[in-house]
Design a protein around this motif. Sequence first.
Motif, PDB file in Angstrom:
ATOM      1  N   GLY A   1      45.183  96.988  56.252  1.00 50.06           N
ATOM      2  CA  GLY A   1      45.266  95.538  56.228  1.00 50.06           C
ATOM      3  C   GLY A   1      44.204  94.936  55.327  1.00 50.06           C
ATOM      4  N   VAL A   2      43.859  93.667  55.614  1.00 47.12           N
ATOM      5  CA  VAL A   2      42.877  92.970  54.792  1.00 47.12           C
ATOM      6  C   VAL A   2      42.066  92.017  55.660  1.00 47.12           C
ATOM      7  CG1 VAL A   2      44.577  91.197  54.141  1.00 47.12           C
ATOM      8  CG2 VAL A   2      42.532  91.540  52.729  1.00 47.12           C
ATOM      9  N   VAL A   3      40.766  91.996  55.427  1.00 46.01           N
ATOM     10  CA  VAL A   3      39.859  91.057  56.084  1.00 46.01           C
ATOM     11  C   VAL A   3      39.510  89.983  55.058  1.00 46.01           C
ATOM     12  CG1 VAL A   3      37.631  90.719  57.231  1.00 46.01           C
ATOM     13  CG2 VAL A   3      38.925  92.851  57.584  1.00 46.01           C
ATOM     14  N   VAL A   4      39.794  88.734  55.399  1.00 45.89           N
ATOM     15  CA  VAL A   4      39.588  87.625  54.464  1.00 45.89           C
ATOM     16  C   VAL A   4      38.593  86.645  55.065  1.00 45.89           C
ATOM     17  CG1 VAL A   4      40.713  85.879  53.039  1.00 45.89           C
ATOM     18  CG2 VAL A   4      42.016  87.878  53.815  1.00 45.89           C
ATOM     19  N   GLU A   5      37.579  86.273  54.293  1.00 48.53           N
ATOM     20  CA  GLU A   5      36.581  85.333  54.794  1.00 48.53           C
ATOM     21  C   GLU A   5      36.547  84.070  53.947  1.00 48.53           C
ATOM     22  OE1 GLU A   5      32.688  85.130  53.628  1.00 48.53           O
ATOM     23  OE2 GLU A   5      32.543  87.197  52.912  1.00 48.53           O
ATOM     24  N   GLY A   6      36.232  82.950  54.609  1.00 42.79           N
ATOM     25  CA  GLY A   6      36.133  81.694  53.886  1.00 42.79           C
ATOM     26  C   GLY A   6      35.927  80.529  54.827  1.00 42.79           C
ATOM     27  N   ARG A   7      36.519  79.391  54.450  1.00 38.15           N
ATOM     28  CA  ARG A   7      36.386  78.186  55.256  1.00 38.15           C
ATOM     29  C   ARG A   7      37.725  77.588  55.660  1.00 38.15           C
ATOM     30  NH1 ARG A   7      31.769  78.665  52.568  1.00 38.15           N
ATOM     31  NH2 ARG A   7      29.860  77.704  53.370  1.00 38.15           N
ATOM     32  N   ASP A   8      38.812  78.069  55.042  1.00 44.98           N
ATOM     33  CA  ASP A   8      40.131  77.533  55.390  1.00 44.98           C
ATOM     34  C   ASP A   8      41.164  78.652  55.478  1.00 44.98           C
ATOM     35  OD1 ASP A   8      40.304  78.198  52.721  1.00 44.98           O
ATOM     36  OD2 ASP A   8      41.307  76.347  52.102  1.00 44.98           O
ATOM     37  N   ILE A   9      40.731  79.844  55.833  1.00 41.91           N
ATOM     38  CA  ILE A   9      41.659  80.975  55.855  1.00 41.91           C
ATOM     39  C   ILE A   9      42.665  80.816  56.992  1.00 41.91           C
ATOM     40  CG2 ILE A   9      41.898  83.471  55.818  1.00 41.91           C
ATOM     41  CD1 ILE A   9      40.197  82.181  53.549  1.00 41.91           C
ATOM     42  N   GLY A  10      42.164  80.580  58.201  1.00 40.21           N
ATOM     43  CA  GLY A  10      43.057  80.440  59.347  1.00 40.21           C
ATOM     44  C   GLY A  10      43.872  79.168  59.347  1.00 40.21           C
ATOM     45  N   THR A  11      43.352  78.111  58.704  1.00 41.06           N
ATOM     46  CA  THR A  11      44.039  76.825  58.723  1.00 41.06           C
ATOM     47  C   THR A  11      44.976  76.624  57.544  1.00 41.06           C
ATOM     48  OG1 THR A  11      42.138  75.804  57.612  1.00 41.06           O
ATOM     49  CG2 THR A  11      42.217  75.665  60.026  1.00 41.06           C
ATOM     50  N   VAL A  12      44.709  77.299  56.410  1.00 40.80           N
ATOM     51  CA  VAL A  12      45.503  77.053  55.199  1.00 40.80           C
ATOM     52  C   VAL A  12      45.996  78.354  54.559  1.00 40.80           C
ATOM     53  CG1 VAL A  12      45.477  76.089  52.854  1.00 40.80           C
ATOM     54  CG2 VAL A  12      44.308  74.887  54.714  1.00 40.80           C
TER      55      VAL A  12
END
Length: 240
Positions: free
Chosen positions: A132-143
Amino acid sequence: MAHAELRGVVALDGPSGTGKSTVARKLAAALSASYLDTGAMYRAVTLAVLRAGVPITDEAAVAEVAASTLPVMGTEPLLPTVALAGEDVGQEIRGAEVTGAVSAVSAVARVRELLVQEQRRIIREALDEPGGVVVEGRDIGTVVAQDAGLKVYLTASSQARARRRSDQDVAAGRTSDLERTHADVQRRDAYDSGRAVSPLRMAEDAVELDTTDLDVAGVLEQLHALVDTRGLFAGVESTR
């Protein structure tokens, strides 16, 4: 539990200094997953804007630079890279000049549209491969990845986050002032949370994890448990 691989997407959101990058890379490496630092993408575009001599207040010009200079991201968690026109800019994008301008650049709607499109493409490519993939940021879950199998919103006190940022700067050989860093953290929080496009906020279906009093190992332990609970270990049923 024996070593298992991640399947699907883990989205890690939160303000700067919560430990997102460190734990995201370590989680991805432990689970044989790809890793994407979306914040580095915005920093890279910001660097391109500064190099072009474009005022960060000129949204049309900023968007034009972004459209012509998309960063190329390496998704290997043990050695993530970010490049502009073939140049490795991983160190330069962490400097004070970029840090001071990235909030304004990342608030430009067209910039976010372009980079979200690119982020989704990278995620699709990662999911086409085993793991899979791990994604980090500020709007990953929302956008960016609204259908992520696990969404975690990392928080910590502003004081703790400023200390971490300062420690990172010192470790990387950059000049750091704790008071100034704390002010910058608070400024960035207000800017990111108040912007009109994709403001920083926790997704309704995200799990909030306060890292103020946790070390890296403690955060990773909780993340592994959450991955297990959501049944995201490939070929392994949840043990909870």
